[in-house]
Design an enzyme around this catalytic site. Structure first.
Site, PDB file in Angstrom:
ATOM      1  N   ASP A   6       0.858  -1.179   0.000  1.00  0.00           N
ATOM      2  CA  ASP A   6       0.000   0.000   0.000  1.00  0.00           C
ATOM      3  C   ASP A   6       0.896   1.232   0.000  1.00  0.00           C
ATOM      4  O   ASP A   6       1.475   1.598   1.020  1.00  0.00           O
ATOM      5  CB  ASP A   6      -0.906  -0.013   1.233  1.00  0.00           C
ATOM      6  N   ALA A   7       1.008   1.880  -1.148  1.00  0.00           N
ATOM      7  CA  ALA A   7       1.872   3.058  -1.298  1.00  0.00           C
ATOM      8  C   ALA A   7       1.055   4.320  -1.108  1.00  0.00           C
ATOM      9  O   ALA A   7       0.277   4.714  -1.985  1.00  0.00           O
ATOM     10  CB  ALA A   7       2.547   3.048  -2.668  1.00  0.00           C
ATOM     11  N   GLY A   8       1.226   4.956   0.055  1.00  0.00           N
ATOM     12  CA  GLY A   8       0.518   6.187   0.358  1.00  0.00           C
ATOM     13  C   GLY A   8       1.401   7.395   0.159  1.00  0.00           C
ATOM     14  O   GLY A   8       2.574   7.284  -0.223  1.00  0.00           O
ATOM     15  N   GLY A 108      -9.210   7.940  -5.083  1.00  0.00           N
ATOM     16  CA  GLY A 108      -7.948   7.338  -4.675  1.00  0.00           C
ATOM     17  C   GLY A 108      -8.074   5.842  -4.479  1.00  0.00           C
ATOM     18  O   GLY A 108      -9.091   5.352  -3.960  1.00  0.00           O
ATOM     19  N   ALA A 109      -7.035   5.110  -4.877  1.00  0.00           N
ATOM     20  CA  ALA A 109      -7.073   3.651  -4.773  1.00  0.00           C
ATOM     21  C   ALA A 109      -7.296   3.204  -3.338  1.00  0.00           C
ATOM     22  O   ALA A 109      -8.034   2.241  -3.081  1.00  0.00           O
ATOM     23  CB  ALA A 109      -5.768   3.070  -5.314  1.00  0.00           C
ATOM     24  N   ASP A 110      -6.673   3.880  -2.378  1.00  0.00           N
ATOM     25  CA  ASP A 110      -6.814   3.467  -0.987  1.00  0.00           C
ATOM     26  C   ASP A 110      -8.258   3.574  -0.517  1.00  0.00           C
ATOM     27  O   ASP A 110      -8.749   2.721   0.230  1.00  0.00           O
ATOM     28  CB  ASP A 110      -5.894   4.300  -0.090  1.00  0.00           C
ATOM     29  N   ARG A 111      -8.975   4.587  -0.980  1.00  0.00           N
ATOM     30  CA  ARG A 111     -10.365   4.776  -0.562  1.00  0.00           C
ATOM     31  C   ARG A 111     -11.273   3.705  -1.163  1.00  0.00           C
ATOM     32  O   ARG A 111     -12.189   3.210  -0.488  1.00  0.00           O
ATOM     33  CB  ARG A 111     -10.823   6.180  -0.939  1.00  0.00           C
ATOM     34  N   ASP A 130     -10.415   7.401   7.409  1.00  0.00           N
ATOM     35  CA  ASP A 130      -9.025   6.947   7.285  1.00  0.00           C
ATOM     36  C   ASP A 130      -8.105   8.099   7.674  1.00  0.00           C
ATOM     37  O   ASP A 130      -8.063   9.137   7.014  1.00  0.00           O
ATOM     38  CB  ASP A 130      -8.740   6.503   5.849  1.00  0.00           C
ATOM     39  N   THR A 133      -2.221  10.907   5.578  1.00  0.00           N
ATOM     40  CA  THR A 133      -1.697  12.239   5.264  1.00  0.00           C
ATOM     41  C   THR A 133      -2.847  13.237   5.215  1.00  0.00           C
ATOM     42  O   THR A 133      -2.772  14.339   5.769  1.00  0.00           O
ATOM     43  CB  THR A 133      -0.958  12.217   3.921  1.00  0.00           C
TER      44      THR A 133
END
Length: 260
Positions: A6-8, A108-111, A130, A133
Site C-alpha cells: 500500500d503506497a501512500g 484514490g485507490a486506498d479509498r 481513514d 496524510t
C-alpha cells in the site's frame, strides 16, 4: 504467501498475508525515486529478521496513490519475487463496486480498497474514516456502492502548518491532552495541544453527524489508520476500528481476482 503493498503519500506499507491473516508488516517513507534494488535490500533484511524467505512470496498486489512510485514497485515484484504484480483498480483487479460519484476515475485507490474491505467485514451503510496524510470520510451504501465523501487535512499537516506559519510556536507531538486540563490552556504548549486535539475531535464528530443526517439511514462508522486509537479514548463516534483495512482490502481483491 501474498505480499500486499500500500503506497501512500507518506509511507509505503508492505505486509505478508496468508489466508487473510497478516503475518508481518513494515513501512518505509514514500519516495518515488527509491529504486527496486533499494526496496529489495531493505525488505529482504526485514524478511530474514522475521523468519521468512523471499522465496515464500508467490503473489504480489499493489495499491498506490503515488503514480511515480508504481514502476519501481512493479520491478521489485518481477525482479526479486518473480511475480507480475496485480495493480488494484486495473484488470483483473477492477473495483467491482459501483463508484457513484461525478469523477469515478479520480477516486484514490486506498479509498476504493477501504470500501471493499469495509463491506466485506460489515453490513449496511458505512462511513469509513481513514487517518492518513489527509483524513478522508467515505460513505458507501448498504449495497456496497461508493457514494462520495470528504477530504480534510490530516492532523500532522495541520500541526506542521501551524508550526511553519507561526515563528514563535514550537513543534509539539500529537497526543491527548492531560486529564487534568480543561479546554482553556495556561501555557503555549498546552494551548496548542488542546487546539489541535480537541479541534480535530470536534471536526470528526461534526462531519460524521452531518454525513449521517444526509444519508438518513442507520450508519456504522469504521475508523482506520494509525491515529484512530488516539482519538478513540475521547469520542464515541467510532463504532469499530479496523487498523489494517487497506491491507485487508488488497487481500480480498487478490482472492476475488483468482476466484472469478
Amino acid at each position: 504467501m501474498l505480499l500486499a503493498v500500500d503506497a501512500g503519500n507518506t509511507n509505503v506499507v508492505f505486509a505478508l498475508v496468508e489466508d487473510r491473516a497478516i503475518k508481518a508488516r513494515w513501512r518505509i517513507a514514500t519516495d518515488p525515486r527509491r529504486t527496486a534494488d533499494e526496496y529489495a535490500v531493505w525488505l529482504n533484511q526485514l524478511l530474514i529478521l522475521e523468519g521468512y524467505d523471499r522465496a515464500m512470496i508467490d503473489a504480489v498486489i499493489i495499491s498506490t496513490v503515488v503514480p511515480r512510485a508504481l514502476h519501481n514497485l512493479q520491478v521489485l515484484a518481477s525482479k526479486y519475487f518473480g511475480q507480475d504484480a496485480l495493480i488494484a483498480g486495473r484488470p483483473p483487479t477492477d473495483w467491482c463496486i459501483p463508484i457513484d460519484v461525478d469523477e469515478p476515475q479520480s477516486l484514490g485507490a486506498d479509498r476504493a480498497v477501504n470500501t471493499i474491505a469495509a463491506h466485506e467485514l460489515h453490513d449496511g451503510d458505512l462511513i469509513v474514516i481513514d487517518f492518513g496524510t489527509a483524513t478522508t470520510f467515505d460513505h458507501s451504501d448498504y449495497t456496497g456502492a461508493y457514494k462520495g465523501g470528504i477530504i480534510a487535512p490530516g492532523i500532522n499537516l495541520s500541526l506542521d502548518a501551524l508550526f511553519n506559519a507561526a515563528a514563535k510556536l514550537p513543534r509539539i507531538a500529537i497526543e491527548a491532552p492531560r486529564a487534568d486540563l480543561g479546554v482553556i490552556g495556561r501555557n503555549t504548549v498546552d494551548q496548542m495541544n488542546i487546539g489541535i486535539y480537541w479541534g480535530y475531535i470536534s471536526m470528526i464528530e461534526g462531519l460524521v453527524a452531518r454525513m449521517k443526517a444526509e444519508v438518513g439511514r442507520p450508519v456504522k462508522v469504521v475508523a482506520t489508520g494509525g491515529l484512530a486509537t488516539l482519538f478513540e479514548q475521547h469520542t464515541d463516534v467510532f463504532d469499530v476500528i479496523e487498523p489494517d483495512l487497506t491491507i485487508q482490502g488488497l487481500a480480498i481483491m487478490w482472492e476475488r481476482a483468482h476466484t472469478n
